[in-house]
Design an enzyme around this catalytic site. Structure first.
Site, mmCIF file in Angstrom:
data_model
loop_
_atom_site.group_PDB
_atom_site.id
_atom_site.type_symbol
_atom_site.label_atom_id
_atom_site.label_comp_id
_atom_site.label_asym_id
_atom_site.label_seq_id
_atom_site.Cartn_x
_atom_site.Cartn_y
_atom_site.Cartn_z
ATOM 1 N N LYS A 114 38.974 7.350 -13.229
ATOM 2 C CA LYS A 114 38.399 7.575 -14.573
ATOM 3 C C LYS A 114 39.168 8.711 -15.391
ATOM 4 O O LYS A 114 39.500 8.565 -16.477
ATOM 5 C CB LYS A 114 37.014 8.001 -14.339
ATOM 6 C CG LYS A 114 36.078 6.867 -14.307
ATOM 7 C CD LYS A 114 34.562 7.258 -14.472
ATOM 8 C CE LYS A 114 33.861 5.855 -14.417
ATOM 9 N NZ LYS A 114 32.348 6.233 -14.426
ATOM 10 N N LYS A 193 38.197 -3.904 -13.363
ATOM 11 C CA LYS A 193 36.761 -3.806 -13.197
ATOM 12 C C LYS A 193 36.112 -3.607 -14.287
ATOM 13 O O LYS A 193 36.220 -2.904 -15.381
ATOM 14 C CB LYS A 193 36.608 -2.685 -12.214
ATOM 15 C CG LYS A 193 34.898 -2.306 -12.020
ATOM 16 C CD LYS A 193 34.785 -0.976 -11.551
ATOM 17 C CE LYS A 193 33.375 -0.356 -11.576
ATOM 18 N NZ LYS A 193 32.532 -0.796 -12.498
ATOM 19 N N LYS A 196 31.119 -0.255 -18.141
ATOM 20 C CA LYS A 196 30.547 0.292 -19.194
ATOM 21 C C LYS A 196 31.708 1.197 -19.940
ATOM 22 O O LYS A 196 31.620 0.867 -21.333
ATOM 23 C CB LYS A 196 29.065 0.619 -19.165
ATOM 24 C CG LYS A 196 28.267 0.086 -18.852
ATOM 25 C CD LYS A 196 26.890 0.613 -18.815
ATOM 26 C CE LYS A 196 26.079 0.518 -17.441
ATOM 27 N NZ LYS A 196 26.468 1.826 -16.547
HETATM 28 P P1 ATP Z 1 30.631 3.293 -15.725
HETATM 29 O O1 ATP Z 1 31.699 2.893 -16.586
HETATM 30 O O2 ATP Z 1 29.987 4.270 -16.792
HETATM 31 O O3 ATP Z 1 30.834 3.840 -14.630
HETATM 32 P P2 ATP Z 1 29.538 0.991 -14.665
HETATM 33 O O4 ATP Z 1 29.748 -0.297 -15.720
HETATM 34 O O5 ATP Z 1 30.649 1.122 -13.569
HETATM 35 O O6 ATP Z 1 29.625 2.248 -15.598
HETATM 36 P P3 ATP Z 1 27.416 2.006 -13.095
HETATM 37 O O7 ATP Z 1 26.335 2.537 -13.946
HETATM 38 O O8 ATP Z 1 28.668 3.144 -12.703
HETATM 39 O O9 ATP Z 1 28.214 0.812 -14.119
HETATM 40 O O10 ATP Z 1 27.044 1.307 -11.856
HETATM 41 C C1 ATP Z 1 25.889 0.619 -11.735
HETATM 42 C C2 ATP Z 1 26.004 -0.208 -10.620
HETATM 43 O O11 ATP Z 1 26.475 -1.395 -10.988
HETATM 44 C C3 ATP Z 1 26.522 0.183 -9.272
HETATM 45 O O12 ATP Z 1 25.815 -0.240 -8.284
HETATM 46 C C4 ATP Z 1 28.035 -0.429 -9.341
HETATM 47 O O13 ATP Z 1 28.209 -0.719 -8.017
HETATM 48 C C5 ATP Z 1 27.556 -1.715 -9.962
HETATM 49 N N1 ATP Z 1 28.703 -2.336 -10.800
HETATM 50 C C6 ATP Z 1 29.328 -1.454 -11.860
HETATM 51 N N2 ATP Z 1 30.406 -2.575 -12.077
HETATM 52 C C7 ATP Z 1 30.288 -3.318 -11.647
HETATM 53 C C8 ATP Z 1 31.239 -4.537 -11.303
HETATM 54 N N3 ATP Z 1 32.238 -4.849 -12.211
HETATM 55 N N4 ATP Z 1 31.075 -5.465 -10.614
HETATM 56 C C9 ATP Z 1 29.989 -5.292 -9.554
HETATM 57 N N5 ATP Z 1 28.987 -4.330 -9.647
HETATM 58 C C10 ATP Z 1 29.532 -3.320 -10.665
HETATM 59 MG MG MG Z 2 30.671 3.119 -12.549
#
Ligand code: ATP
Ligand code: MG
Length: 325
Positions: A114, A193, A196
């Protein structure tokens, strides 16, 4: 009975990666009579990337609506916003901060990743795993289902909780990650990946046309329409493969390899597949987004229930710390 905990940030709209990687598996687990599930919206964590109050509220509602749309039973389980119990979460985080070695945080993959990608590298991003540890041990969670991207954070949670138990006496159950090896890290529209905070995500709850617009942005190579294409290096195929039946995947593979099948065709098929696969969830999601009072009532009831447990843990913790005689 096993106690299971999952959190999702309100850093953007819930996306396909969250749904396949976290929400659907967590909802499945929560249906087992032997399990007790804690699902929360990590809106304090989201402050590391979201600095707009209105945005944070809307994202929180969207994430909550996504859980409900995917079938989470809030009566049987616990459903809450981290911010509404912030007193407990952040107090515990401080205690855990004081037991967390600096290099452990400095070496976290997610922080490095990040801090490379984001312009705003703040202290919250750095201590993120400590708040996460607090979120988990506050409710004495035994299992934490997460995507592979969170494996290291979970190991840190366990180490931090163990350090507290060693130093002050047993206060916490040591949490175990529950990683479904069949669910890979889902790629975003740019092939990295799906996240969000990277703005590369597919929000499956968007209206049809807007959803199609996002899908059209998925990055592909420039192989001309007539020529055969390699499905195994294509993002569109990878996403399709995650949701389609075996038969559908086979057909798509043949289309790619046969030529005269463009990425535009594949994107159209992916769009149709998402609409079909998530028809019921899309309808329910819209229902909750239009009936926010109902959503709010479910969260407040969940927060009332969750607080009872948080309070109990904090009483034990404060006693062990010598803050209560
Ligand atoms: P941020 O970018 O703010 O970190 P994020 O999209 O990574 O957001 P999180 O809220 O960090 O989402 O993660 C929530 C859940 O979703 C976690 O269990 C994480 O492992 C899962 N997750 C997030 N992104 C992915 C992905 N690309 N593929 C599979 N699982 C995911
Ligand atoms: Mg995340």
């Amino acid at each position: 009975m096993a106690r299971i905990l999952t959190g999702i940030q309100a850093s953007g709209k819930p996306h396909l990666g969250n749904i396949l990687g976290a929400i659907l598996p967590a909802v499945e687990l929560s249906k087992n009579e032997k399990n007790e599930s804690f699902l929360f919206i990590a809106d304090l964590h989201s402050m590391t990337t979201v600095k707009d109050a209105q945005q944070l509220t809307e994202n929180t509602q969207a994430v909550a609506a996504a859980w409900l749309a995917c079938g989470f039973d809030t009566e049987k389980n616990y459903f809450y916003r981290q911010s509404r119990l912030a007193g407990y979460h952040t107090e515990l985080m401080w205690y855990l901060n004081c037991l967390t070695p600096y290099p452990m945080l400095a070496n976290a993959h997610s922080f490095k990743d990040k801090s490379d990608k984001l312009a705003d590298v703040n202290a919250g991003l750095f201590t993120y795993p400590v708040l996460q540890a607090a979120d988990i041990v506050l409710y004495q969670a035994e299992y934490v289902p997460v995507g592979k991207d969170q494996k290291q954070h979970l190991e840190m949670s366990k180490d931090i909780a163990a350090a507290f138990n060693r130093t002050y006496g047993d206060a916490f159950v040591l949490p175990e990650p529950k990683i479904d090896e069949t669910v890979m890290t889902i790629p975003g529209i740019d092939g990295q990946k799906m996240s969000k905070s990277y703005g590369n995500y597919i929000d499956i709850f968007l209206p049809e046309k807007q959803l199609y617009k996002v899908i059209k942005k998925i990055v592909t190579d420039t192989t001309p329409l007539e020529e055969p294409k390699n499905p195994d290096t294509c993002n569109v195929f990878a996403l399709y493969n995650l949701m389609a039946s075996e038969e559908q995947v086979k057909e798509m593979r043949q289309n790619y390899e046969g030529g005269n099948y463009g990425y535009g065709h594949a994107k159209k098929a992916l769009h149709e597949l998402i609409l079909e696969k998530f028809a019921k969830q899309r309808e329910l999601y819209n229902y909750y987004m239009e009936n926010l009072d109902e959503l709010e009532a479910k969260l407040q009831e969940g927060e009332r229930k969750a607080e009872l447990i948080a309070k109990q843990t904090m009483e034990t913790v404060r006693k062990l710390l010598g803050f209560i005689s």
